[in-house]
Design an enzyme around this catalytic site. Structure first.
Site, short mmCIF file in Angstrom:
data_model
loop_
_atom_site.label_atom_id
_atom_site.label_comp_id
_atom_site.label_asym_id
_atom_site.label_seq_id
_atom_site.Cartn_x
_atom_site.Cartn_y
_atom_site.Cartn_z
N MET A 13 -7.47 2.72 9.86
CA MET A 13 -7.15 3.60 10.87
C MET A 13 -6.19 4.83 10.47
O MET A 13 -6.62 6.05 10.63
CB MET A 13 -6.21 2.86 11.94
N TYR A 127 4.10 -11.58 4.59
CA TYR A 127 3.65 -10.18 4.93
C TYR A 127 4.83 -9.20 4.36
O TYR A 127 4.61 -8.38 3.49
CB TYR A 127 3.24 -9.73 6.30
#
Length: 321
Positions: A13, A127
């Site tokens: 994106m 993460y």
């Protein structure tokens, strides 16, 4: 000829919006998606640098499946930690500037005021740990030409995200329960892309010192507040969105309760921070609506073809038909 730029993760994106922004700026660009370039493969990266000799590299490639990283941390680390390290070594060998996109997840998320760029990091998820490893590799390898740009709460027309999910759900659900105890800065990928172009040019000119910058929109809200604003822009009743807590959604990875970032480093480099999130969302909205409801008629009525599919970005929302 202008200096050549390379964008890794160009199929995502942000990568798409950045490639488009560079094209509008008439910048010669090599756009490499995941299939074209494995950033954690030193041989492939050396070949790419030898072929294209980029002056600026913008790393948009990342493992962003936050929950999956909890059980697949080694795989996430290869993309988020090893990959940036390999790119940084190649940039050092070729004298290239590196702009590396990182995340708010490197912080604990327990602050009560915007995190400055030099705030202590303390990731609470796999993460976040893997993204912090990538940051450190870039800053240690490229102390004079490495730039880490932390961002958060991204949305855009070119991929799955919270805003598009809300547009989708509004068409098929009577009410939605959305978390109201996580604060952050919704950031349009097109705005961040424009910021990266400015930063890269300033870095080439020597007016942007290396280090960490925060690339998020101004202002702040919660996911609940963002969902209500989406409904308002759709002409729907915002009261159909109801507040709930993070405890209502069991997720493998903890989400930061506070992800608001300060923007002093951009200001110090002579680059204006990104505008307020509401203004950006209003400008982005027509493209987001077209991407999520392609059959929407100009009079605002739908032909009823919208379908409910699970969103893949942002926190979950409970709905009631």
């Amino acid at each position: 000829m202008s200096p050549r730029w390379m964008v890794t993760g160009a199929g995502g994106m942000l990568g798409r919006d950045l490639t488009a922004a560079l094209a509008r700026a008439d910048v010669t660009t090599v756009a490499a998606d995941r299939a074209a370039l494995d950033i954690a493969d030193p041989a492939r990266v050396r070949e790419a640098f030898a072929a294209h000799r980029p002056a600026v590299v913008v790393n948009c490639a990342a493992w962003t499946a936050v929950d999956e990283a909890e059980s697949r941390e080694a795989e996430a680390l290869r993309v988020n930690g090893t990959g940036p390290a390999v790119l940084a070594e190649a940039c050092r060998a070729h004298g290239s500037v590196l702009l590396h996109v990182s995340t708010d997840y490197v912080f604990a998320g327990d602050a009560d005021r915007p995190y400055p760029e030099d705030a202590p990091t303390a990731p609470r998820s796999a993460y976040g740990r893997t993204k912090l490893a990538g940051e450190r590799a870039v800053l240690e390898t490229l102390p004079g030409t490495g730039h880490v740009v932390r961002t958060a709460w991204l949305y855009g027309a070119g991929g799955a995200n919270f805003v598009r999910t809300m547009i989708k759900l509004e068409a098929v659900k009577d009410t939605l329960d959305v978390v109201d105890d996580q604060r952050g800065q919704p950031t349009w990928t097109a705005d961040l892309a424009a910021q990266l172009v400015l930063l890269g040019r300033a870095a080439l000119d020597g007016t942007a010192p290396a280090g960490v910058c925060h690339g998020t929109s101004g202002g702040e809200t919660t996911w609940y507040g963002l969902a209500r604003e989406v409904f308002r822009l759709l002409g729907a009743d915002p009261d159909r969105v109801r507040p709930t807590s993070s405890a209502a959604f069991a997720r493998p990875a903890p989400r930061p309760a506070y992800s608001v970032l300060g923007h002093n480093r951009f200001t110090a480099a002579g680059i204006a921070p990104v505008r307020d999130w509401r203004a950006a969302l209003a400008e982005a909205f027509p493209a987001l609506l077209a991407a999520e409801r392609p059959a929407q008629r100009p009079d605002g009525l739908s032909d009823g073809s919208s379908a409910l599919t699970p969103g893949t970005a942002g926190p979950p929302a409970r709905s009631r038909a």
